[in-house]
Design a protein around this motif. Structure first.
Motif, mmCIF file in Angstrom:
data_model
loop_
_atom_site.group_PDB
_atom_site.id
_atom_site.type_symbol
_atom_site.label_atom_id
_atom_site.label_comp_id
_atom_site.label_asym_id
_atom_site.label_seq_id
_atom_site.Cartn_x
_atom_site.Cartn_y
_atom_site.Cartn_z
ATOM 1 N N ALA A 142 -7.697 6.015 3.460
ATOM 2 C CA ALA A 142 -6.401 5.543 3.966
ATOM 3 C C ALA A 142 -6.567 4.828 5.299
ATOM 4 N N GLN A 143 -5.904 3.675 5.415
ATOM 5 C CA GLN A 143 -5.875 2.916 6.656
ATOM 6 C C GLN A 143 -4.423 2.764 7.107
ATOM 7 N N PRO A 144 -4.176 2.472 8.371
ATOM 8 C CA PRO A 144 -2.806 2.203 8.810
ATOM 9 C C PRO A 144 -2.202 1.049 8.013
ATOM 10 N N VAL A 145 -0.897 1.100 7.798
ATOM 11 C CA VAL A 145 -0.224 0.046 7.027
ATOM 12 C C VAL A 145 -0.056 -1.166 7.928
ATOM 13 N N GLU A 146 -1.079 -1.980 7.965
ATOM 14 C CA GLU A 146 -1.097 -3.192 8.779
ATOM 15 C C GLU A 146 -1.596 -4.347 7.929
ATOM 16 N N ALA A 147 -1.243 -5.550 8.352
ATOM 17 C CA ALA A 147 -1.606 -6.736 7.573
ATOM 18 C C ALA A 147 -3.111 -6.821 7.357
ATOM 19 N N ALA A 148 -3.891 -6.561 8.401
ATOM 20 C CA ALA A 148 -5.342 -6.672 8.286
ATOM 21 C C ALA A 148 -5.885 -5.699 7.251
ATOM 22 N N ALA A 149 -5.337 -4.477 7.233
ATOM 23 C CA ALA A 149 -5.797 -3.475 6.276
ATOM 24 C C ALA A 149 -5.451 -3.873 4.847
ATOM 25 N N VAL A 150 -4.244 -4.381 4.654
ATOM 26 C CA VAL A 150 -3.840 -4.823 3.317
ATOM 27 C C VAL A 150 -4.713 -5.982 2.852
ATOM 28 N N GLY A 185 1.215 14.417 -4.746
ATOM 29 C CA GLY A 185 0.734 15.660 -4.170
ATOM 30 C C GLY A 185 -0.653 15.512 -3.570
ATOM 31 N N LEU A 186 -1.519 14.777 -4.243
ATOM 32 C CA LEU A 186 -2.848 14.512 -3.692
ATOM 33 C C LEU A 186 -2.749 13.729 -2.392
ATOM 34 N N LEU A 187 -1.902 12.708 -2.399
ATOM 35 C CA LEU A 187 -1.771 11.859 -1.219
ATOM 36 C C LEU A 187 -1.082 12.589 -0.069
ATOM 37 N N TYR A 188 -0.274 13.571 -0.399
ATOM 38 C CA TYR A 188 0.449 14.310 0.641
ATOM 39 C C TYR A 188 -0.503 15.077 1.555
ATOM 40 N N ALA A 189 -1.740 15.270 1.077
ATOM 41 C CA ALA A 189 -2.730 15.970 1.887
ATOM 42 C C ALA A 189 -3.222 15.126 3.060
ATOM 43 N N LEU A 190 -2.878 13.831 3.056
ATOM 44 C CA LEU A 190 -3.281 12.980 4.174
ATOM 45 C C LEU A 190 -2.600 13.437 5.454
ATOM 46 N N THR A 191 -3.301 13.289 6.562
ATOM 47 C CA THR A 191 -2.728 13.711 7.838
ATOM 48 C C THR A 191 -1.776 12.668 8.414
ATOM 49 N N GLN A 192 -1.975 11.385 8.029
ATOM 50 C CA GLN A 192 -1.122 10.338 8.572
ATOM 51 C C GLN A 192 0.287 10.416 7.981
ATOM 52 N N GLU A 193 1.238 9.851 8.722
ATOM 53 C CA GLU A 193 2.589 9.733 8.190
ATOM 54 C C GLU A 193 2.631 8.734 7.044
ATOM 55 N N CYS A 194 1.827 7.688 7.150
ATOM 56 C CA CYS A 194 1.741 6.725 6.067
ATOM 57 C C CYS A 194 0.391 6.028 6.154
ATOM 58 N N GLY A 195 -0.027 5.443 5.046
ATOM 59 C CA GLY A 195 -1.306 4.742 5.024
ATOM 60 C C GLY A 195 -1.391 3.852 3.808
#
Length: 406
Positions: free
Chosen positions: A9-17, A347-357
């Protein structure tokens, strides 16, 4: 099921996308699994701003009435109108009341004012477009606005003898707008005027007007602005699409609803393909309108509906110049959508620590292998969980852990 996805998971930013895509797409489609949540719209706004600043995107297209959206575009490009009025009359589905949508319009106008002051060409200014048809849940619009606007554009610019009819003929055949917009027609085909003799005649005339617009293109694009010609093409697509939609509203066969949802997405696809010619654009709508697979919907007492989404239609034509980023989410507490079960994709993704990614969907699909998570079910009809079977067909997946009340 145990899988380590935290490092994907990366931050939801243009560069990451963009790092997850083979090249900058002409249309970058960002889906959402529910409507009206400013958490998701704020994310969209931030991503669009970054795409403008870093990737040269200049247009955003949202799931809103394409004709109403012209008011918003006039405001953000030229300052025409008052903001409150534009928000009220420039969006369908009541979305002009959204604080995030208002923020988007204000940001776009402010950017264009700076561009004007800097002397940048019009091509460098931001554009807004709705790409949905003039279709609300309870009714479809009259074809009057689009049809008469197309006729008016042509009547001022081509030989009168080439026009298939007069404006008075159109007005007579259209009749009262109330007969087209009657909400009863949505559930009762017998209440629709879509297969009347007048409607049949209007479909032929609309086709002739669009054909005339096409035949006169070399002349029209040299004697009027490209923007005026683009709008005339929009009028033509909208008029023919609405008349087709009304025709199937009057159909009493079992395929009626499947045809209606299919026509709607076909209208969306035609608008997006026209938009793609202008340059790179961010497209925002429900996942079901943007995905590459067939879309499905269940209605009470009816077999499941299936149709090809706008995204599937556009992807078939644009190939890698179309990219689809789906959005999945964890909770919507104010609508009773709680923590997702651990055996689901959410549920799998909910284990991420970030608020979004943002996650590489293909990599995640490969890591999961042949064992797919269980489909999630929602206690609230307004939220459609992401279908894990669609994971490999998405270019990326945005996960938002908690959606808070707007």
């Amino acid at each position: 099921m145990v899988i380590d996805i935290k490092d994907t998971a990366q931050p939801v930013e243009a560069a990451a996308v963009m790092s997850l895509l083979p090249a900058r797409p002409r249309l970058l489609a960002l889906g959402e699994p529910t409507h009206g949540e400013d958490t998701l719209l704020d994310l969209r706004n931030e991503l669009f701003q970054q795409l403008v600043e870093q990737e040269g995107y200049r247009t955003i297209a949202i799931e809103s009435d394409c004709m109403m959206g012209l008011l918003v575009d006039d405001y953000v490009t030229s300052g025409v109108g008052a903001l409150d009025d534009v928000m009220e009359r420039g969006f369908s589905h009541g979305w002009g009341a959204s604080g995030a949508n208002r923020e988007l319009v204000c940001r776009m106008r402010a950017y264009n004012v700076r561009a004007e002051n800097d002397g940048r060409p019009a091509s460098e200014r931001l554009r807004f477009t709705g790409f949905d048809g003039p279709l609300e849940i309870h009714a479809a619009a009259s074809p009057r606005q689009a049809l008469t606007a197309l006729h008016a554009y042509l009547s001022l610019r081509v030989d009168t003898d080439l026009l298939p009819c007069t404006g008075e003929t159109l007005d007579r055949l259209l009749g009262a707008d109330e007969q087209w917009t009657d909400p009863a027609a949505m559930m009762d085909p017998a209440q629709s005027v879509g297969q009347s003799a007048e409607a049949g005649r209007l479909r032929l005339l609309a086709d002739d007007l669009v054909a005339l617009l096409d035949a006169q293109t070399p002349y029209l694009i040299t004697t009027t602005s490209r923007g005026e010609w683009d709008r005339a093409c929009l009028y033509g697509r909208t008029a023919t699409g609405l008349l087709r939609y009304h025709h199937w509203m009057a159909d009493a066969s079992p395929a009626r609803m499947a045809r209606l949802v299919g026509v709607r997405d076909q209208m969306m696809a035609h608008n997006l393909l026209a938009l793609a010619v202008r340059g790179p654009a961010l497209v925002h709508a429900h996942n079901s309108h943007l995905q590459r697979e067939k879309s499905t919907m269940r209605m009470d007492g009816m077999p499941p509906l299936e149709w090809w989404s706008a995204g599937a239609l556009v992807s078939a034509q644009l190939g890698k110049e179309y990219a689809f980023v789906a959005t999945a989410l964890g909770t919507i507490g104010h609508h009773g959508v709680g923590t997702p079960p651990p055996d689901t994709l959410e549920g799998l993704l909910y284990a991420l620590t970030q608020e979004c990614g943002v996650i590489d969907a293909g990599r995640l699909a490969t890591a999961l292998g042949d064992t797919r998570p269980a489909p999630r079910t929602s206690p609230w009809f307004g939220y459609s969980p992401f279908d894990p079977a669609h994971l490999a067909a998405a270019d990326a997946l945005v996960f938002v852990k908690d959606v808070r009340r707007s």
